[in-house]
Design a protein around this motif. Structure first.
Motif, PDB file in Angstrom:
ATOM      1  N   PHE A  85       1.127  -1.265   0.437  1.00 12.31           N
ATOM      2  CA  PHE A  85       0.043   0.531   0.351  1.00 12.31           C
ATOM      3  C   PHE A  85       0.339   1.349  -0.107  1.00 12.31           C
ATOM      4  CE2 PHE A  85      -2.781   3.528   2.427  1.00 12.31           C
ATOM      5  CZ  PHE A  85      -3.330   3.348   1.821  1.00 12.31           C
ATOM      6  N   VAL A  86       2.266   1.535   1.264  1.00 13.48           N
ATOM      7  CA  VAL A  86       3.065   2.528   0.975  1.00 13.48           C
ATOM      8  C   VAL A  86       3.417   2.795  -0.179  1.00 13.48           C
ATOM      9  CG1 VAL A  86       4.817   3.846   2.259  1.00 13.48           C
ATOM     10  CG2 VAL A  86       2.778   2.549   4.016  1.00 13.48           C
ATOM     11  N   THR A  87       4.370   1.104  -0.635  1.00 15.11           N
ATOM     12  CA  THR A  87       5.220   1.385  -1.802  1.00 15.11           C
ATOM     13  C   THR A  87       4.611   1.967  -2.916  1.00 15.11           C
ATOM     14  OG1 THR A  87       5.935  -1.079  -2.027  1.00 15.11           O
ATOM     15  CG2 THR A  87       7.250  -0.062  -0.129  1.00 15.11           C
ATOM     16  N   GLY A  88       3.295   1.409  -3.066  1.00 12.25           N
ATOM     17  CA  GLY A  88       2.745   0.884  -4.260  1.00 12.25           C
ATOM     18  C   GLY A  88       1.673   2.473  -5.116  1.00 12.25           C
ATOM     19  N   HIS A  89       1.746   3.490  -3.541  1.00 12.49           N
ATOM     20  CA  HIS A  89       1.469   4.862  -3.750  1.00 12.49           C
ATOM     21  C   HIS A  89       2.678   5.441  -4.107  1.00 12.49           C
ATOM     22  CE1 HIS A  89      -2.538   4.027  -1.389  1.00 12.49           C
ATOM     23  NE2 HIS A  89      -2.270   5.279  -2.880  1.00 12.49           N
ATOM     24  N   VAL A  90       3.871   5.761  -3.458  1.00 15.19           N
ATOM     25  CA  VAL A  90       5.442   6.706  -3.778  1.00 15.19           C
ATOM     26  C   VAL A  90       5.447   5.673  -5.502  1.00 15.19           C
ATOM     27  CG1 VAL A  90       7.727   6.375  -3.262  1.00 15.19           C
ATOM     28  CG2 VAL A  90       6.145   6.429  -1.516  1.00 15.19           C
ATOM     29  N   TRP A  91       5.409   4.373  -6.196  1.00 15.40           N
ATOM     30  CA  TRP A  91       5.940   4.120  -7.178  1.00 15.40           C
ATOM     31  C   TRP A  91       4.689   4.786  -8.452  1.00 15.40           C
ATOM     32  CZ3 TRP A  91       2.934   1.375 -11.299  1.00 15.40           C
ATOM     33  CH2 TRP A  91       3.845   1.641 -11.821  1.00 15.40           C
ATOM     34  N   ARG A  92       3.709   4.894  -7.913  1.00 16.38           N
ATOM     35  CA  ARG A  92       2.277   5.210  -8.786  1.00 16.38           C
ATOM     36  C   ARG A  92       2.817   6.703  -9.120  1.00 16.38           C
ATOM     37  NH1 ARG A  92      -2.848   3.907  -9.708  1.00 16.38           N
ATOM     38  NH2 ARG A  92      -3.250   5.441 -11.436  1.00 16.38           N
ATOM     39  N   TRP A  93       2.784   7.806  -7.564  1.00 16.75           N
ATOM     40  CA  TRP A  93       2.733   8.560  -7.357  1.00 16.75           C
ATOM     41  C   TRP A  93       4.536   9.393  -8.820  1.00 16.75           C
ATOM     42  CZ3 TRP A  93       0.624  13.427  -7.371  1.00 16.75           C
ATOM     43  CH2 TRP A  93       0.972  14.519  -6.778  1.00 16.75           C
ATOM     44  N   ARG A  94       5.371   8.922  -8.685  1.00 16.68           N
ATOM     45  CA  ARG A  94       6.993   8.990  -9.570  1.00 16.68           C
ATOM     46  C   ARG A  94       6.691   8.716 -10.827  1.00 16.68           C
ATOM     47  NH1 ARG A  94      12.076   7.187  -5.845  1.00 16.68           N
ATOM     48  NH2 ARG A  94      13.179   8.281  -8.014  1.00 16.68           N
ATOM     49  N   HIS A  95       5.719   8.033 -10.996  1.00  8.35           N
ATOM     50  CA  HIS A  95       5.992   7.167 -12.250  1.00  8.35           C
ATOM     51  C   HIS A  95       4.449   7.408 -13.003  1.00  8.35           C
ATOM     52  CE1 HIS A  95       9.774   5.261 -11.888  1.00  8.35           C
ATOM     53  NE2 HIS A  95       9.236   4.803 -10.685  1.00  8.35           N
ATOM     54  N   ASP A  96       3.635   7.441 -12.477  1.00  2.00           N
ATOM     55  CA  ASP A  96       2.353   8.002 -13.172  1.00  2.00           C
ATOM     56  C   ASP A  96       0.946   9.006 -12.362  1.00  2.00           C
ATOM     57  OD1 ASP A  96       0.260   6.839 -15.027  1.00  2.00           O
ATOM     58  OD2 ASP A  96      -0.776   5.078 -13.453  1.00  2.00           O
ATOM     59  N   GLN A  97       2.469   9.804 -13.098  1.00  2.00           N
ATOM     60  CA  GLN A  97       0.977  11.119 -11.763  1.00  2.00           C
ATOM     61  C   GLN A  97       0.200  11.461 -13.181  1.00  2.00           C
ATOM     62  OE1 GLN A  97       3.165  14.446 -11.011  1.00  2.00           O
ATOM     63  NE2 GLN A  97       4.381  13.953 -10.076  1.00  2.00           N
ATOM     64  N   PHE A  98       0.285  11.242 -14.053  1.00  2.00           N
ATOM     65  CA  PHE A  98      -0.282  11.351 -15.547  1.00  2.00           C
ATOM     66  C   PHE A  98      -1.762  10.411 -15.128  1.00  2.00           C
ATOM     67  CE2 PHE A  98      -2.953  11.033 -19.611  1.00  2.00           C
ATOM     68  CZ  PHE A  98      -2.553  11.997 -19.426  1.00  2.00           C
ATOM     69  N   GLY A  99      -1.666   9.173 -14.510  1.00  2.00           N
ATOM     70  CA  GLY A  99      -3.059   8.372 -15.001  1.00  2.00           C
ATOM     71  C   GLY A  99      -3.371   9.055 -12.789  1.00  2.00           C
ATOM     72  N   TRP A 100      -2.714   9.649 -11.877  1.00  2.00           N
ATOM     73  CA  TRP A 100      -3.313   9.749 -10.762  1.00  2.00           C
ATOM     74  C   TRP A 100      -4.795  11.018 -10.875  1.00  2.00           C
ATOM     75  CZ3 TRP A 100      -0.080   8.812  -6.407  1.00  2.00           C
ATOM     76  CH2 TRP A 100      -0.543   8.507  -5.242  1.00  2.00           C
ATOM     77  N   THR A 101      -5.719  10.039 -11.329  1.00  2.00           N
ATOM     78  CA  THR A 101      -7.089  10.717 -11.593  1.00  2.00           C
ATOM     79  C   THR A 101      -7.860   9.601 -11.282  1.00  2.00           C
ATOM     80  OG1 THR A 101      -8.248  11.728 -13.303  1.00  2.00           O
ATOM     81  CG2 THR A 101      -6.585  10.396 -14.240  1.00  2.00           C
ATOM     82  N   THR A 102      -9.015  10.147 -11.143  1.00  2.00           N
ATOM     83  CA  THR A 102     -10.476   9.894 -11.870  1.00  2.00           C
ATOM     84  C   THR A 102     -10.891   8.682 -12.432  1.00  2.00           C
ATOM     85  OG1 THR A 102     -11.912  11.219 -11.808  1.00  2.00           O
ATOM     86  CG2 THR A 102     -11.486  10.980 -10.067  1.00  2.00           C
ATOM     87  N   HIS A 103     -10.330   9.170 -13.514  1.00  2.00           N
ATOM     88  CA  HIS A 103     -10.499   8.592 -14.859  1.00  2.00           C
ATOM     89  C   HIS A 103     -12.079   9.142 -15.178  1.00  2.00           C
ATOM     90  CE1 HIS A 103      -6.902   7.328 -15.891  1.00  2.00           C
ATOM     91  NE2 HIS A 103      -6.754   7.119 -14.696  1.00  2.00           N
ATOM     92  N   THR A 104     -12.619  10.098 -15.016  1.00  2.00           N
ATOM     93  CA  THR A 104     -13.662  10.253 -15.014  1.00  2.00           C
ATOM     94  C   THR A 104     -14.542   9.955 -16.805  1.00  2.00           C
ATOM     95  OG1 THR A 104     -15.749  12.258 -14.220  1.00  2.00           O
ATOM     96  CG2 THR A 104     -13.825  12.432 -14.881  1.00  2.00           C
ATOM     97  N   SER A 105     -15.637   9.583 -16.261  1.00  2.00           N
ATOM     98  CA  SER A 105     -16.574   9.037 -17.627  1.00  2.00           C
ATOM     99  C   SER A 105     -17.734  10.058 -17.598  1.00  2.00           C
ATOM    100  CB  SER A 105     -16.559   7.576 -17.931  1.00  2.00           C
ATOM    101  OG  SER A 105     -17.598   7.208 -16.937  1.00  2.00           O
ATOM    102  N   GLN A 106     -17.785  10.477 -16.891  1.00  2.00           N
ATOM    103  CA  GLN A 106     -19.820  11.901 -17.145  1.00  2.00           C
ATOM    104  C   GLN A 106     -19.721  12.187 -18.466  1.00  2.00           C
ATOM    105  OE1 GLN A 106     -19.206  15.101 -14.214  1.00  2.00           O
ATOM    106  NE2 GLN A 106     -21.005  15.538 -14.084  1.00  2.00           N
ATOM    107  N   LEU A 107     -18.572  12.950 -19.162  1.00  2.00           N
ATOM    108  CA  LEU A 107     -19.120  13.061 -20.546  1.00  2.00           C
ATOM    109  C   LEU A 107     -20.104  12.444 -21.226  1.00  2.00           C
ATOM    110  CD1 LEU A 107     -16.110  15.841 -20.924  1.00  2.00           C
ATOM    111  CD2 LEU A 107     -18.109  16.316 -20.530  1.00  2.00           C
ATOM    112  N   LEU A 108     -19.698  10.740 -20.601  1.00  2.00           N
ATOM    113  CA  LEU A 108     -19.890   9.641 -21.840  1.00  2.00           C
ATOM    114  C   LEU A 108     -21.558   9.614 -21.211  1.00  2.00           C
ATOM    115  CD1 LEU A 108     -16.468   7.103 -21.882  1.00  2.00           C
ATOM    116  CD2 LEU A 108     -17.892   8.931 -23.865  1.00  2.00           C
ATOM    117  N   GLU A 109     -21.464   9.525 -19.955  1.00  2.00           N
ATOM    118  CA  GLU A 109     -23.236   9.358 -19.619  1.00  2.00           C
ATOM    119  C   GLU A 109     -23.093   9.933 -18.338  1.00  2.00           C
ATOM    120  OE1 GLU A 109     -26.168   7.670 -17.194  1.00  2.00           O
ATOM    121  OE2 GLU A 109     -24.610   7.607 -16.579  1.00  2.00           O
TER     122      GLU A 109
END
Length: 253
Positions: free
Chosen positions: A22-46
């Motif tokens: 849980f801890v190391t995964g968040h650190v890795w995600r923040w360092r290597h996938d900040q673009f994906g750090w989002t809700t990926h909302t699909s509100q515009l689709l429905e």
């Protein structure tokens, strides 16, 4: 594997391993996938189903998290010292958990149905989204079974004397695996599933909860202007035109 070794793996090794991921995964995600750090909302689709499903899910999830925190982190000795009868605590905990759980179930069902029935939303659903929804469904099903089936309709189980003590011991680095060994199976599965869910968390869209837009509360508002229409300039007041003309001619007022 003997019973004691199995309990040690399930209730000591696995929780710490999941917390480490849980801890190391968040650190890795923040360092290597900040673009994906989002809700990926699909509100515009429905938005029609989302308008109901999302608030219900988030409200129910908030209530469930608060209920778990109160039940697992607050010792029974504290409520007794505050003069709260055990029967009153049990009634509030069970019925509060049942109500918030039902709200969570309704919201989750709406969100899952939205992913299934709407083609555009279904096409943008990733493999990790599907894993997340399966994990959420399993967690909610086990939690509702424990709350309604075991406590509300069954004979009840005082988890504060066993599971809560074991849970707090994890963070004090002194967990007692024997406390979980005698717990009902549904509680064991729910506890184990909860830690496995924490290990899955950093790799899903759930990371967005750590990026709550609190700055929106105090930042200045943004003015949006249309691209196709020019915004007319403010017209000066008559006295401003007169003063400007007098100043240009050098005449006294």
């Amino acid at each position: 594997m003997c019973i004691r070794a199995r309990d040690t793996v399930l209730w000591i090794v696995v929780p710490y391993a999941c917390l480490a991921v849980f801890v190391t995964g968040h650190v890795w995600r923040w360092r290597h996938d900040q673009f994906g750090w989002t809700t990926h909302t699909s509100q515009l689709l429905e938005s029609r189903i989302l308008r109901w499903g999302s608030p219900l899910f988030h409200l129910g999830a908030f209530g469930v998290i608060v209920g778990h925190a109160m039940g697992l982190l607050i010792p029974a000795e504290l409520t007794h010292a505050l003069g709260i009868p055990e029967h009153l605590y049990h009634v509030v905990a069970v019925w509060g958990g049942a109500i918030t759980g039902v709200v969570l179930v309704v919201g989750l069902c709406l969100l899952i149905a939205r992913r299934l029935v709407n083609g555009r939303v279904r096409r943008v659903t990733t493999r990790m989204d599907k894993v997340l929804y399966v994990a959420l469904t399993a967690m909610v099903a086990l939690g509702m079974t424990a709350t309604i089936g075991e406590n509300l309709l069954g004979g009840g189980y005082d988890y504060r004397e066993t599971i809560a003590v074991w849970f707090r011991g994890i963070f004090w680095f002194n967990p007692d695996a024997s406390l979980m060994a005698g717990a009902p199976v549904v509680y064991q599965l729910h506890a184990l599933g909860g830690f496995l869910f924490l290990a899955l968390w950093p790799f899903t869209r759930l990371v967005h909860v750590w990026s709550a837009p609190l700055a929106y509360l105090w930042r200045p508002y943004v003015v949006y202007r249309g691209r196709g229409r020019a915004v007319p300039a403010p017209q000066p007041r008559p006295e401003e035109v007169r003063d400007a003309a007098l100043a240009a001619s050098g005449s006294p007022r």
